[in-house]
Write an enzyme that holds these catalytic residues in place. Structure first.
Site, short mmCIF file in Angstrom:
data_model
loop_
_atom_site.label_atom_id
_atom_site.label_comp_id
_atom_site.label_asym_id
_atom_site.label_seq_id
_atom_site.Cartn_x
_atom_site.Cartn_y
_atom_site.Cartn_z
N VAL A 1 0.92 -1.20 0.01
CA VAL A 1 0.03 0.01 0.01
C VAL A 1 0.86 1.19 -0.07
O VAL A 1 0.54 2.26 -0.69
CB VAL A 1 -0.89 -0.01 1.18
CG1 VAL A 1 -1.79 1.36 1.11
CG2 VAL A 1 -2.02 -0.95 1.26
N GLU B 1 -9.73 5.86 6.83
CA GLU B 1 -10.63 5.27 5.86
C GLU B 1 -10.26 3.86 5.18
O GLU B 1 -10.80 3.00 5.03
CB GLU B 1 -10.83 6.22 4.59
CG GLU B 1 -11.92 5.64 3.64
CD GLU B 1 -13.18 5.60 4.24
OE1 GLU B 1 -13.92 4.31 4.55
OE2 GLU B 1 -13.76 6.46 4.43
N ILE C 1 -13.50 0.59 -0.14
CA ILE C 1 -14.73 1.18 -0.28
C ILE C 1 -14.69 2.27 1.06
O ILE C 1 -14.31 2.05 2.09
CB ILE C 1 -15.60 -0.17 0.72
CG1 ILE C 1 -15.30 -1.28 -0.46
CG2 ILE C 1 -17.00 0.25 0.71
CD1 ILE C 1 -16.20 -2.44 0.25
N LYS D 1 -11.69 -5.12 12.54
CA LYS D 1 -12.65 -4.00 11.67
C LYS D 1 -14.00 -4.00 12.28
O LYS D 1 -14.72 -2.98 12.44
CB LYS D 1 -12.88 -4.68 10.40
CG LYS D 1 -11.33 -4.65 9.47
CD LYS D 1 -11.29 -5.59 8.57
CE LYS D 1 -10.15 -5.37 7.56
NZ LYS D 1 -10.06 -6.30 6.58
#
Length: 436
Positions: free
Chosen positions: A17, A130, A137, A206
């Site tokens: 990432v 986010e 998403i 999460k």
């Protein structure tokens, strides 16, 4: 040519990432400056090993092993290292130095979120995340801002792409868990050690983040009931298919009335469940993620897309970065977390759900009566029952669907059935979620 002010961006971590975030920042610098009203200057990338192989070529002059000096020279710090330490210490240092922070570190937020939120609020810094849930998403910002004036009642989420790929492959091809996991590993969806995924740990982290946001209440990851998919069998998946269901690993965050106290509380849990094929979540295939939100005023909302991937997750990171940079240009403190409702966290036994129970029983008179009596003794009502007897066999298979009952009553019912002399075995127990 417009002259823009500069916002110095420091990046911690250059994995799948981080390297994509760096690439996009460098390649789209002019376009991002036009959107923000300031240049986003990547001033350095802190890494553990300067010579490690990376997903994309990065300018060598940007790489450093001195994360602390990079933080002190940055206006915004992006943390994509993963893990708890040194990420926690470095994020706190960044906040204390006056920097805003963007992170995609779900483990850090699930374990130390309140500490980090409090530190940011104390100095008026922005902490955005986010990318921590469901990859590309957009779900954090809708919960944090768009639905802040609404009342979220329930969240059902497929938030782990690896387990969704495995369960989807089992459903589509009839593969065993072991074979589906092997395929996921070959394709790069599963790590060499898949425990965090198939054990439900990733989804539980999460769920803690989503529940904290949705219900304005601090929900530590230790309060999330967790079950993985390691016990799901091909026979269960096939039985679910025949009955019109699909098996999904769900993260469930729910606002409930405690049946014992009458007070409102919060439940956060992760487990494999039967989802009706008519439900939108049943159509989430492959390694995709989806989050289904039920809100009082807005009604049902569905967020769907890629739940992982370097460039996809980088999109969420850059969205946070642009929002923070715009705030820096316009001025004003960061958005504080709304975690002041502090609703009580309910244990798994207090939730209300349905079960689908498969029993192997002796095929003789009176068996159904004894099974029915066991359910009645625990206050659990049977909604449907299917019986099949293989030709020439002296045993029968019962598939029993229950009406809603408390988890504790249903668990006690299953325990009594397992001890019953007429029950050879409890072959399968799965909860049913999303049924109308």
């Amino acid at each position: 040519m417009i002259e823009y002010r500069s916002i110095r961006v420091g990046l911690l971590g250059a994995g799948s990432v981080g390297s994509q975030v760096a690439r996009l920042l460098l390649e789209h610098a002019d376009e991002l400056a036009q959107r923000v009203g300031a240049r986003l200057d990547l001033v350095g990338i802190a890494v553990r090993n300067l010579d490690a192989k990376r997903d994309t070529d990065l300018p060598a002059e940007l790489l450093t092993t001195d994360a602390e000096s990079l933080i002190l020279g940055s206006d915004v710090v992006i943390e994509l290292m993963g893990g708890i330490e040194p990420a926690r210490t470095l994020v706190l240092q960044a906040i204390a130095s006056g920097a805003d922070v963007v992170t995609g570190n779900k483990a850090l937020l699930a374990s130390h979120g309140p500490e980090l939120y409090a530190a940011a609020e104390q100095v008026g810094a922005q902490l955005s995340y986010e990318a921590a849930v469901a990859g590309a998403i957009p779900i954090i910002r809708p919960l944090r801002e768009s639905l802040a004036g609404d009342r979220v009642e329930r969240i059902l989420g497929i938030v782990n792409g690896t387990t969704n790929f495995i369960l989807d492959r089992m459903d589509q091809t009839g593969a065993s868990l072991e074979d589906a996991l092997a395929t996921a590993t070959e394709l790069g969806y599963a790590e060499a050690d898949p425990t965090a995924d198939i054990g439900g740990y990733d989804a539980a982290q999460k769920a803690a983040i989503l529940a904290s946001l949705a219900f304005h209440t601090s929900v530590p990851v230790d309060a999330v009931h967790r079950e993985g998919i390691t016990e799901v069998t091909a026979a269960q998946v096939e039985s679910a298919r025949r009955a019109g269901y699909v098996v999904k690993l769900l993260a469930i965050c729910e606002r409930l009335i405690d049946g014992e106290t009458g007070d409102e509380g919060v439940s956060a849990r992760v487990y494999p469940a039967l989802v009706p094929r008519s439900h939108p979540l049943a159509a989430v295939h492959g390694a995709n993620n989806a989050v289904f939100v039920e809100a009082s005023a807005a009604g049902p909302l569905m967020f769907y897309g890629a739940g992982a991937g370097g460039v996809q997750t980088a999109s969420a990171v850059l969205g946070d970065l642009v929002a923070i940079a715009r705030r820096r240009v316009s001025g004003g403190p960061g958005t504080a977390e709304s975690t002041h409702a502090e609703l009580p966290l309910l244990p798994i036994g207090r939730i209300t759900t349905r079960y689908a129970i498969t029993l192997e029983v002796t095929d003789e008179p009176g068996v159904l009566e004894q099974v029915a009596r066991t359910f009645a003794e625990h206050g659990v009502s049977v909604e449907q029952l299917q019986q099949s007897v293989p030709e020439g066999s002296r045993s029968a298979t019962l598939v029993i669907g229950t009406h809603e009952a408390t988890e504790s009553a249903l668990a006690d019912t299953v325990a009594s059935l397992a001890a019953s002399p007429v029950v050879a075995s409890v072959a399968s127990v799965l909860r049913v979620e999303g049924a109308q």
